[in-house]
Design a protein around this motif. Structure first.
Motif, PDB file in Angstrom:
ATOM      1  N   ARG A 101      46.441  34.038  65.970  1.00  0.00           N
ATOM      2  CA  ARG A 101      46.667  33.124  67.093  1.00  0.00           C
ATOM      3  C   ARG A 101      48.152  33.053  67.414  1.00  0.00           C
ATOM      4  NH1 ARG A 101      48.072  29.690  63.239  1.00  0.00           N
ATOM      5  NH2 ARG A 101      48.567  27.510  63.679  1.00  0.00           N
ATOM      6  N   LEU A 158      49.405  29.106  71.632  1.00  0.00           N
ATOM      7  CA  LEU A 158      48.273  28.687  70.806  1.00  0.00           C
ATOM      8  C   LEU A 158      48.693  28.032  69.487  1.00  0.00           C
ATOM      9  CD1 LEU A 158      45.716  31.637  71.164  1.00  0.00           C
ATOM     10  CD2 LEU A 158      46.057  29.637  72.633  1.00  0.00           C
ATOM     11  N   LEU A 216      42.086  24.523  70.081  1.00  0.00           N
ATOM     12  CA  LEU A 216      41.676  25.919  69.972  1.00  0.00           C
ATOM     13  C   LEU A 216      40.501  25.999  69.013  1.00  0.00           C
ATOM     14  CD1 LEU A 216      42.591  28.863  70.784  1.00  0.00           C
ATOM     15  CD2 LEU A 216      43.741  28.929  68.552  1.00  0.00           C
ATOM     16  N   LEU A 225      40.320  28.257  74.277  1.00  0.00           N
ATOM     17  CA  LEU A 225      41.287  27.189  74.524  1.00  0.00           C
ATOM     18  C   LEU A 225      40.550  26.084  75.267  1.00  0.00           C
ATOM     19  CD1 LEU A 225      44.176  26.109  74.580  1.00  0.00           C
ATOM     20  CD2 LEU A 225      44.613  27.547  76.575  1.00  0.00           C
TER      21      LEU A 225
END
Lengths: 244, 129
Positions: free
Chosen positions: A55, A61, A44, A77
């Motif tokens: 997040r 995530l 990420l 991502l």
């Protein structure tokens, strides 16, 4: 004018961010340099001022390695995308305003995707956001003028860091489905050859710039000595990653 | 009111002489730069007490597509920041040379002001008459 281009092996987040930073530091005078790359594992990247803790509000995530970009925009991502960083001297016409560089790189991408028989278009000013209410955390859930979409799905988004001497623009071309949207390989129903895709994209950008494209064969990594280790260290530093 | 001077990186500076505080300068962002940034979403102000050199980044501002550094036109110590500004970014566009000020700085070397542009020279540099 020269346009240097390179296609690098997948690396982790701090390594990629350091390479992008030094791409700008080593720009040929008045020139452009672009670097395409992948990620060693699903990761990420956060925009420069995104809240680290938010997040956790997006499923899937929290367990990923995180790096913070110096550029703006939403979280990306990585792992099913082709990432690029393009650096341009501020003295170059594309460095004058945010939109000019954005439009140049994205315009070349639209032509590239049309050549693959897709039907891409640029988001126009005033189009309603795809996801309402507050700004989505993920880049590909956002819409802003100049983003590249196929149907309703955003396939290319970018954001910049504007320094005094150079502009660095990060961007991500979505290859395969991630979250809500589809990538270009989903639309095509097949894989694409990334080095060839990058070559064609570079040719389009060079044509728009009136530049001479040349492979960037300069060494990166440890060969750059202290500048390299300092840059990697900055992006590994938890204080940077969690700055907000 | 003292005249504005400008850095090529689009920050403005106005110097107020104060017997108690010495040369204190107010710093902001030119209207040209604010218009070019468009759709501002976030601003990072410097810490009060921080020392900066001329040309050093002292803050950051984010628009929808870009983050830009703010550079100190001259060196000195940050003595005050416009703490309300990050919550009212529209002020940068509506009153860039007044309520849209960013920070105040006690100047180390007033001679550094001589390297900056006056209004006419700055306007010419950005294509404004």
């Amino acid at each position: 004018m020269i346009l240097l281009h390179r296609f690098d092996r997948p690396a982790d987040g701090p390594t990629n961010m350091a390479a992008d930073e030094l791409l700008a530091d080593r720009l040929p005078p008045g020139g452009i340099a672009i670097r395409f790359y992948g990620w060693r594992e699903a990761s990420l990247s956060l925009g420069a001022f995104q809240r680290f803790d938010e997040r956790d509000d997006v499923p899937g995530l929290s367990s990923l390695p995180v790096v913070r970009r110096p550029s703006g925009g939403g979280a990306i991502l990585h792992g099913t995308d082709l990432t690029y960083a393009v650096a341009v001297c501020r003295s170059h016409p594309w460095g004058e305003t945010t939109q000019r560089l954005y439009d140049a790189v994205h315009g070349a991408a639209v032509e590239l995707l049309r050549g693959l028989s897709l039907a891409p278009r640029l988001v126009e000013a005033g189009e309603p956001p795809a996801v309402a209410e507050r700004e989505p955390y993920l880049c590909f859930d956002r819409r802003s003028p100049g983003d590249v979409v196929v149907g309703d799905d955003k396939v290319l988004g970018s954001a910049q860091r504007r320094h005094r001497a150079a502009v660095v623009q990060h961007g991500s071309l979505l290859l395969r489905r991630a979250g809500r949207g589809s990538g270009i390989e989903d639309f095509l129903g097949r894989g694409v050859d990334l080095p060839s895709l990058c070559q064609e994209w570079v040719a389009g950008i060079a044509s728009a710039a009136g530049a001479d494209p040349r492979p960037d064969v300069r060494p990166v990594g440890d060969a750059l000595g202290e500048a390299w280790s300092a840059a990697v260290g900055r992006y590994r530093d938890d204080a940077w990653t969690r700055r907000r | 009111m003292a005249a504005l001077k400008f850095a090529p990186s689009h920050e403005w500076i106005r110097v107020e002489e104060s017997p108690a505080a010495g040369s204190v300068a107010t710093i902001g962002i030119s209207s040209y730069a604010v218009e070019a940034l468009t759709d501002l979403v976030f601003m990072q102000l410097p810490q009060v007490g921080r020392r900066v050199k001329a040309g050093e980044s002292f803050g950051e501002i984010e628009s929808v597509k870009a983050v830009s550094d703010l550079y100190a036109p001259v060196g000195g110590e940050i003595v005050e920041v416009n703490a309300a500004l990050p919550g009212t970014l529209d002020t940068l566009a509506s009153d860039p040379y007044g309520k849209g000020w960013v920070a105040k700085l006690r100047i180390d070397d007033p001679k550094e002001l001589d390297k900056l542009l006056d209004q006419a020279a700055y306007d010419a540099s950005v294509g404004r008459k």
